[in-house]
Design a protein around this motif. Structure first.
Motif, PDB file in Angstrom:
ATOM      1  N   PHE A 256      38.400  30.919  53.766  1.00 42.24           N
ATOM      2  CA  PHE A 256      39.379  31.984  53.546  1.00 42.24           C
ATOM      3  C   PHE A 256      40.749  31.481  53.977  1.00 42.24           C
ATOM      4  CE2 PHE A 256      38.155  32.392  57.946  1.00 42.24           C
ATOM      5  CZ  PHE A 256      39.334  32.731  58.586  1.00 42.24           C
ATOM      6  N   GLY A 257      41.778  32.227  53.605  1.00 46.63           N
ATOM      7  CA  GLY A 257      43.142  31.896  53.990  1.00 46.63           C
ATOM      8  C   GLY A 257      44.049  33.109  53.862  1.00 46.63           C
ATOM      9  N   VAL A 258      45.292  32.926  54.270  1.00 44.38           N
ATOM     10  CA  VAL A 258      46.309  33.980  54.195  1.00 44.38           C
ATOM     11  C   VAL A 258      47.587  33.369  53.656  1.00 44.38           C
ATOM     12  CG1 VAL A 258      47.668  35.669  55.466  1.00 44.38           C
ATOM     13  CG2 VAL A 258      45.294  35.244  56.128  1.00 44.38           C
ATOM     14  N   GLY A 272      45.216  37.825  51.020  1.00 45.20           N
ATOM     15  CA  GLY A 272      44.075  36.994  51.331  1.00 45.20           C
ATOM     16  C   GLY A 272      43.744  36.024  50.210  1.00 45.20           C
ATOM     17  N   THR A 273      43.169  34.889  50.581  1.00 45.35           N
ATOM     18  CA  THR A 273      42.676  33.907  49.618  1.00 45.35           C
ATOM     19  C   THR A 273      41.247  33.541  49.999  1.00 45.35           C
ATOM     20  OG1 THR A 273      43.387  31.933  50.833  1.00 45.35           O
ATOM     21  CG2 THR A 273      44.995  32.958  49.352  1.00 45.35           C
ATOM     22  N   ALA A 274      40.514  33.005  49.040  1.00 47.47           N
ATOM     23  CA  ALA A 274      39.149  32.570  49.298  1.00 47.47           C
ATOM     24  C   ALA A 274      38.820  31.384  48.402  1.00 47.47           C
ATOM     25  CB  ALA A 274      38.161  33.706  49.056  1.00 47.47           C
ATOM     26  N   SER A 275      37.933  30.523  48.893  1.00 52.47           N
ATOM     27  CA  SER A 275      37.460  29.360  48.140  1.00 52.47           C
ATOM     28  C   SER A 275      35.942  29.267  48.304  1.00 52.47           C
ATOM     29  CB  SER A 275      38.096  28.062  48.654  1.00 52.47           C
ATOM     30  OG  SER A 275      39.505  28.133  48.663  1.00 52.47           O
ATOM     31  N   LEU A 276      35.260  28.930  47.219  1.00 48.36           N
ATOM     32  CA  LEU A 276      33.827  28.696  47.245  1.00 48.36           C
ATOM     33  C   LEU A 276      33.553  27.438  46.433  1.00 48.36           C
ATOM     34  CD1 LEU A 276      31.071  29.792  48.196  1.00 48.36           C
ATOM     35  CD2 LEU A 276      30.887  30.952  45.986  1.00 48.36           C
ATOM     36  N   TYR A 298      40.086  32.503  44.760  1.00 52.76           N
ATOM     37  CA  TYR A 298      40.652  33.855  44.684  1.00 52.76           C
ATOM     38  C   TYR A 298      41.979  33.841  45.432  1.00 52.76           C
ATOM     39  CZ  TYR A 298      41.491  38.779  45.704  1.00 52.76           C
ATOM     40  OH  TYR A 298      42.081  40.009  45.809  1.00 52.76           O
ATOM     41  N   ASP A 299      43.036  34.311  44.789  1.00 51.78           N
ATOM     42  CA  ASP A 299      44.365  34.377  45.406  1.00 51.78           C
ATOM     43  C   ASP A 299      44.917  35.786  45.206  1.00 51.78           C
ATOM     44  OD1 ASP A 299      46.938  34.177  46.302  1.00 51.78           O
ATOM     45  OD2 ASP A 299      47.480  32.437  45.097  1.00 51.78           O
ATOM     46  N   GLY A 300      44.905  36.585  46.287  1.00 52.39           N
ATOM     47  CA  GLY A 300      45.362  37.969  46.195  1.00 52.39           C
ATOM     48  C   GLY A 300      46.815  38.109  45.812  1.00 52.39           C
ATOM     49  N   SER A 316      39.870  39.911  37.557  1.00 50.83           N
ATOM     50  CA  SER A 316      39.629  38.510  37.221  1.00 50.83           C
ATOM     51  C   SER A 316      40.905  37.688  37.165  1.00 50.83           C
ATOM     52  CB  SER A 316      38.903  38.407  35.875  1.00 50.83           C
ATOM     53  OG  SER A 316      39.689  38.982  34.843  1.00 50.83           O
ATOM     54  N   ASP A 317      42.077  38.361  37.058  1.00 51.24           N
ATOM     55  CA  ASP A 317      43.340  37.627  37.004  1.00 51.24           C
ATOM     56  C   ASP A 317      43.638  36.889  38.311  1.00 51.24           C
ATOM     57  OD1 ASP A 317      43.734  38.522  34.458  1.00 51.24           O
ATOM     58  OD2 ASP A 317      45.090  40.144  35.015  1.00 51.24           O
ATOM     59  N   LYS A 318      43.050  37.349  39.408  1.00 51.00           N
ATOM     60  CA  LYS A 318      43.295  36.734  40.708  1.00 51.00           C
ATOM     61  C   LYS A 318      42.324  35.582  40.995  1.00 51.00           C
ATOM     62  CE  LYS A 318      44.594  41.310  42.443  1.00 51.00           C
ATOM     63  NZ  LYS A 318      44.313  42.339  43.473  1.00 51.00           N
TER      64      LYS A 318
END
Length: 395
Positions: A256-258, A272-276, A298-300, A316-318
């Motif tokens: 995760f990230g900010v 928030g951001t997320a990576s998988l 994912y990039d909010g 889905s755009d994020k």
């Protein structure tokens, strides 16, 4: 041998429970070890160079380049461990730096603390070279402010990550001193946790001096044997490194990230951001692995961007999907991972055509790991910092 000597000292000073003949024999055996004690060094470096700046507002503030001073304390390995022989007897430690990077009214007066790792190569009798990596934090920066500091389009926070890559020449002057000379590249960035975040990249030259010492020298001469001279430099252990059993590894990494939206939007909101990432690595040597992977992101903050651009935003755009290639440097339990990838699905070209990831992974036991990484946009521009971990299976 070090633990044996430590036990001997404890018995000698606190117990006095061994007969005189036994303690004498133990000391005679201990001093036969050429690497008795702990070999350390203190290093002082002066740096100077120029900025590799890609913006517009700071050109005048950066005209005079940068100057900095570093103080490092390091531990020199002896080759006792297999990984130390693989990396040609590396050294590692902690350091402090302070510098003048330009107009202090705009940029501040930064200092920093970090850890470093030197991997020697091209060893000769009196001269060798070291590839060095340093990672830490830098503080006391003067960040962007739309009212009080509008020209600083490179730094958005008082606290930034500090990254330094360098090649250092080491010339042996005496048994105690080395003369150092080299080139290096330094990077400041906060990973878009605050904007603006062009970051600062500084390239230059450095010179310095290194002083070698052994931590047991004083106590042995004063308390045990006044005739004993502890070796300041180690005698390298040259036992052959056994062949590596090559293996395959599949891992699943989540992070995760900010991030903050662009400062041009006059927003103070954080997203928030997320990576998988599903990855495959092949370990083909003691040092190196190569790999491939599938990346989901994912990039909010894209919600704000697309709402302004298109007037509507779908969930889905994020999200983005990509694939990457990786090179991995394996250092004991640590991995330094360099990955480059491209997107296979995205709404538009907001994130560019490709991304890179520079990460440090720490392996926990056999099946788990923690990882800290920086994902970028089209090369060196920071996208976000990834904080996470995962699991792995090896065969």
């Amino acid at each position: 041998m070090m633990w044996k000597f430590t036990l001997f000292v404890l018995l000698l000073f606190y117990g006095r429970c061994l007969p005189a003949q036994d303690t004498t024999d133990l000391w005679k055996k201990a001093r036969l070890n050429p690497n008795l004690g702990r070999h350390k060094f203190i290093e002082l470096k002066l740096h100077g160079g120029t900025h590799l700046y890609t913006g517009d507002e700071l050109k005048n503030a950066l005209n005079d380049g940068y100057k900095s001073l570093e103080l490092r304390m390091g531990w020199q390995s002896t080759g006792e461990k297999e990984w130390q022989r693989v990396f040609n007897y590396p050294s590692y430690g902690i350091g402090f730096y302070t510098g003048d990077i330009g107009n202090p009214t705009i940029l501040g007066n930064p200092s920093g603390v970090y850890g470093f790792f030197y991997a020697p190569f091209h060893r000769r009798k009196r001269n060798h070279f070291e590839a060095g990596l340093s990672l830490g934090i830098t503080y006391d920066l003067n960040p962007y402010d739309s009212t009080t500091n509008p020209l600083n389009d490179a730094i958005g926070s008082k606290l930034d990550a500090y990254v330094n890559f360098g090649i250092t020449g080491v010339l042996k002057v005496s048994n105690s001193f080395d003369f150092l000379y080299g080139i290096d590249l330094t990077h400041f960035s906060n990973g878009r946790t605050h904007t603006p975040n062009l970051g600062l990249n500084m390239a230059g030259l450095n010179i310095g001096v290194r002083y070698h010492y052994n931590t047991i020298r004083g106590i042995v001469k004063q308390q045990i044997d006044p005739t004993y001279e502890a070796a300041r430099r180690p005698t390298f252990i040259t036992t052959q490194v056994p062949p590596l059993q090559r293996y395959h590894e599949i891992s699943l990494y989540g992070a995760f990230g900010v991030v903050q939206a662009s400062s041009d939007e006059k927003l103070e909101a954080f997203y928030g951001t997320a990576s998988l990432i599903l990855g495959y690595d092949y370990r083909f040597s003691h040092k190196s692995s190569v790999g491939i992977g599938l990346d989901g992101f994912y990039d909010g903050s894209l919600g704000w961007t697309y709402q302004k651009r298109y007037g509507e935003v779908r969930p889905s755009d994020k999200m983005l999907m990509g694939t990457h290639l990786a090179y991995v440097l394996n250092i004991k339990r640590f991995q330094v991972r360099a990955e480059v990838g491209t997107y296979v699905w995205k709404r538009d070209n907001e994130k560019g055509d490709y991304f890179m990831r520079l990460a440090i992974r720490y392996n926990i036991a056999k099946y788990g790991f923690l990882q800290l990484g920086l994902k970028t946009v089209n090369g060196a521009a920071s996208d976000w910092i990834e904080w996470g971990g995962g699991g792995k299976v090896r065969w």
